[in-house]
Write a protein that holds these residues in place. Structure first.
Motif, PDB file in Angstrom:
ATOM      1  N   SER A 145       0.843  -1.179   0.000  1.00  0.00           N
ATOM      2  CA  SER A 145       0.000   0.000   0.000  1.00  0.00           C
ATOM      3  C   SER A 145       0.890   1.245   0.000  1.00  0.00           C
ATOM      4  N   VAL A 146       0.530   2.220  -0.817  1.00  0.00           N
ATOM      5  CA  VAL A 146       1.241   3.500  -0.831  1.00  0.00           C
ATOM      6  C   VAL A 146       0.200   4.602  -0.687  1.00  0.00           C
ATOM      7  N   LYS A 147       0.385   5.443   0.306  1.00  0.00           N
ATOM      8  CA  LYS A 147      -0.553   6.533   0.535  1.00  0.00           C
ATOM      9  C   LYS A 147       0.190   7.853   0.658  1.00  0.00           C
ATOM     10  N   VAL A 148      -0.463   8.905   0.248  1.00  0.00           N
ATOM     11  CA  VAL A 148       0.009  10.252   0.557  1.00  0.00           C
ATOM     12  C   VAL A 148      -0.934  10.798   1.621  1.00  0.00           C
ATOM     13  N   PRO A 174       1.272 -10.612  10.008  1.00  0.00           N
ATOM     14  CA  PRO A 174       1.735 -10.158  11.334  1.00  0.00           C
ATOM     15  C   PRO A 174       1.329  -8.719  11.640  1.00  0.00           C
ATOM     16  N   GLY A 175       0.693  -8.059  10.678  1.00  0.00           N
ATOM     17  CA  GLY A 175       0.284  -6.663  10.863  1.00  0.00           C
ATOM     18  C   GLY A 175       1.039  -5.761   9.906  1.00  0.00           C
ATOM     19  N   LYS A 176       0.517  -4.573   9.729  1.00  0.00           N
ATOM     20  CA  LYS A 176       1.091  -3.652   8.758  1.00  0.00           C
ATOM     21  C   LYS A 176       2.433  -3.116   9.229  1.00  0.00           C
ATOM     22  N   PHE A 227       4.486   4.245   3.089  1.00  0.00           N
ATOM     23  CA  PHE A 227       4.767   3.056   2.285  1.00  0.00           C
ATOM     24  C   PHE A 227       4.584   1.861   3.216  1.00  0.00           C
ATOM     25  N   SER A 228       3.768   0.893   2.839  1.00  0.00           N
ATOM     26  CA  SER A 228       3.532  -0.189   3.799  1.00  0.00           C
ATOM     27  C   SER A 228       3.156  -1.498   3.136  1.00  0.00           C
ATOM     28  N   THR A 229       3.156  -2.532   3.940  1.00  0.00           N
ATOM     29  CA  THR A 229       2.522  -3.768   3.520  1.00  0.00           C
ATOM     30  C   THR A 229       1.022  -3.492   3.485  1.00  0.00           C
ATOM     31  N   ILE A 230       0.258  -4.475   3.068  1.00  0.00           N
ATOM     32  CA  ILE A 230      -1.172  -4.252   2.853  1.00  0.00           C
ATOM     33  C   ILE A 230      -1.820  -3.516   4.033  1.00  0.00           C
ATOM     34  N   ALA A 231      -2.586  -2.484   3.672  1.00  0.00           N
ATOM     35  CA  ALA A 231      -3.269  -1.678   4.687  1.00  0.00           C
ATOM     36  C   ALA A 231      -4.694  -2.184   4.835  1.00  0.00           C
TER      37      ALA A 231
END
Lengths: 182, 182
Positions: free
Chosen positions: B60-63, B84-86, B156-160
């Motif tokens: 997942s990428v967010k602004v 295991p969580g984001k 910037f993250s693993t699946i949100a």
């Protein structure tokens, strides 16, 4: 192989492009930008400059700079152990990106690298401008190119294991050797 | 709850901030920016504006845009099934971000939201400027805040799975209700 001097020049040029595209990067980041010639020793034609912003066991964020008329060779991201392979979203920040993926042959705006035509087999063309993005499933063959103005782009992905990437061109070696100047 | 008008105004304001920070976004993206009041109905004090650029099953990428003096409430990303969580990397694009994580109490530059002091328990302060970033392991409690100038930042993250986020403030509801204007 590239020389230390080539590496430094390419890093400087890439940092200028990245900053001109509006991305704030630190000097430390600029100085660790990877200059990749894919072992072909013709960086200006086939190569890429890569600044890795995030690299964990789960995700990777990179800023890529392509110089004018520079091409990143055709490749794909294979499965590695329990990982089905890198899933990647490319998003253009500045410039026009010519991006090639599987599908109907719509090749028109880009060019094939001379003498390497057989190493560029994907001919479905995406012409991508700032704000455009595309997501590639693992294993999808792709290559991309800048024309006159160069390109700065993001690559958002699952964990990147660049040395495991597979290339259509069998001459390619992913790890760039840097020679000390004489 | 926010009104449709509030939502539109906040979207417009967030898009202006994001663009002023040098990020090229499309009008479609600007118009789907999420305005989040955390069910507290005091968006200007506790809230955030979120533009999701990439959302797949893996990353997942967010602004995120924070208005001046707006605070994102303390929360953490719990395990979900086999995930295991984001895991999240935050990187500042513009403005100064006051970011709070576990550790020694170094609270100094930020402020606690009035009447909600007990919902902001992390007091280790990171003062982050453009180009600064921090990576949080899953489950790490955190909150963050903008002061006078507002902040634009990447996540910037693993699946949100935002609706699974956990909050210190038990009054919080992650899904924002939007009321039609009378």
């Amino acid at each position: 192989m590239i020389t230390r001097k080539q590496q430094e020049q390419a890093r400087r040029r890439a940092a200028e492009m990245i900053r001109a595209a509006g991305i704030h990067i630190t000097d430390i980041e600029a100085n660790r930008t990877e200059v990749v010639d894919f072992g072909l020793s013709r960086l200006e034609h086939e190569g890429v400059q890569v600044l890795t912003l995030v690299q964990t066991e789960r995700i990777s964020v990179k800023v890529l700079a392509l110089f004018p008329n520079q091409t990143e060779p055709e490749h794909w991201h294979p499965p590695v152990g329990s990982d089905p392979g890198k899933e990647e979203t490319v998003r253009v920040i500045s410039g026009t990106l010519y991006f090639y993926v599987p599908g109907e042959n719509t090749f028109k705006e880009g060019f094939l690298v001379k003498g390497k035509e057989h190493c560029y087999t994907m001919r479905h063309e995406l012409v991508m401008r700032p704000g455009d993005q595309v997501t590639l499933a693992p294993g999808v063959r792709h290559w991309f190119q800048a024309r006159e103005e160069g390109v700065v782009m993001y690559s958002f992905s699952t964990i990147a294991r660049d040395v495991m990437d597979r290339f259509t061109d069998k001459d390619i070696v992913r790890t760039t050797r840097v020679a000390d100047d004489k």
